[in-house]
Design an enzyme around this catalytic site. Structure first.
Site, PDB file in Angstrom:
ATOM      1  N   GLY A  52       0.814  -1.198   0.000  1.00  0.00           N
ATOM      2  CA  GLY A  52       0.000   0.000   0.000  1.00  0.00           C
ATOM      3  C   GLY A  52       0.851   1.253   0.000  1.00  0.00           C
ATOM      4  CG  HIS A  53       4.613   1.318   0.429  1.00  0.00           C
ATOM      5  ND1 HIS A  53       4.287   0.217   1.190  1.00  0.00           N
ATOM      6  CD2 HIS A  53       5.834   1.056  -0.093  1.00  0.00           C
ATOM      7  CE1 HIS A  53       5.276  -0.666   1.142  1.00  0.00           C
ATOM      8  NE2 HIS A  53       6.226  -0.180   0.352  1.00  0.00           N
ATOM      9  CB  ALA A  54       4.724   4.409  -4.716  1.00  0.00           C
TER      10      ALA A  54
END
Length: 136
Positions: A52-54
């Protein structure tokens, strides 16, 4: 930070096989970056969601050392779902790609090879901010 989902792909980890089993080897020529950090996820409930991230700086290789799980990658324009279930194939994720990991099988172990040491400031954890960063 703009990278395309087309840059995401499987990397085959070299292995040696004989009657005693298989040995997989990750060396500097196996992956497209120098490894600065290694971490792994385990004992994950089947309905759990990870990622749930970059990343602004980090490149990653994600491997299913045991069991299976799905990695969803997203470049802001396109999403792709990739099943990982073989320990000699890792998923290369360049910078600027949103990732989510889900559908963990019982006993799954997810290993991540990272190009950077941990730095919270280089994470994008809000999907709307991520979309804005890749469309501007």
């Amino acid at each position: 930070m703009k990278n395309s989902i087309e840059e995401v792909g499987l990397v085959k980890i070299p292995q040696v096989h004989d009657e005693r089993g298989k040995l997989a080897v990750v060396e500097k020529d196996s992956i497209p970056f120098a490894i600065k950090r290694v971490y792994y996820l385990y004992d994950i409930p089947s309905d759990a969601y990870r990622g749930g991230h970059a990343h602004l700086k980090q490149e990653s290789i994600v491997l299913a050392l045991s069991g299976s799980f799905e990695v969803i990658v997203d470049d802001g324009l396109e999403r792709k779902r990739i099943m990982l279930n073989k320990p000699n194939y890792g998923l290369y994720i360049p910078t600027g790609i949103w990732r989510e990991i889900e559908n963990f099988s019982s006993g799954a172990v997810c290993l991540v090879l990272a190009s950077t040491e941990f730095d919270e400031s280089e994470y994008i954890r809000n999907y709307e901010e991520f979309k804005l960063s890749v469309t501007t």
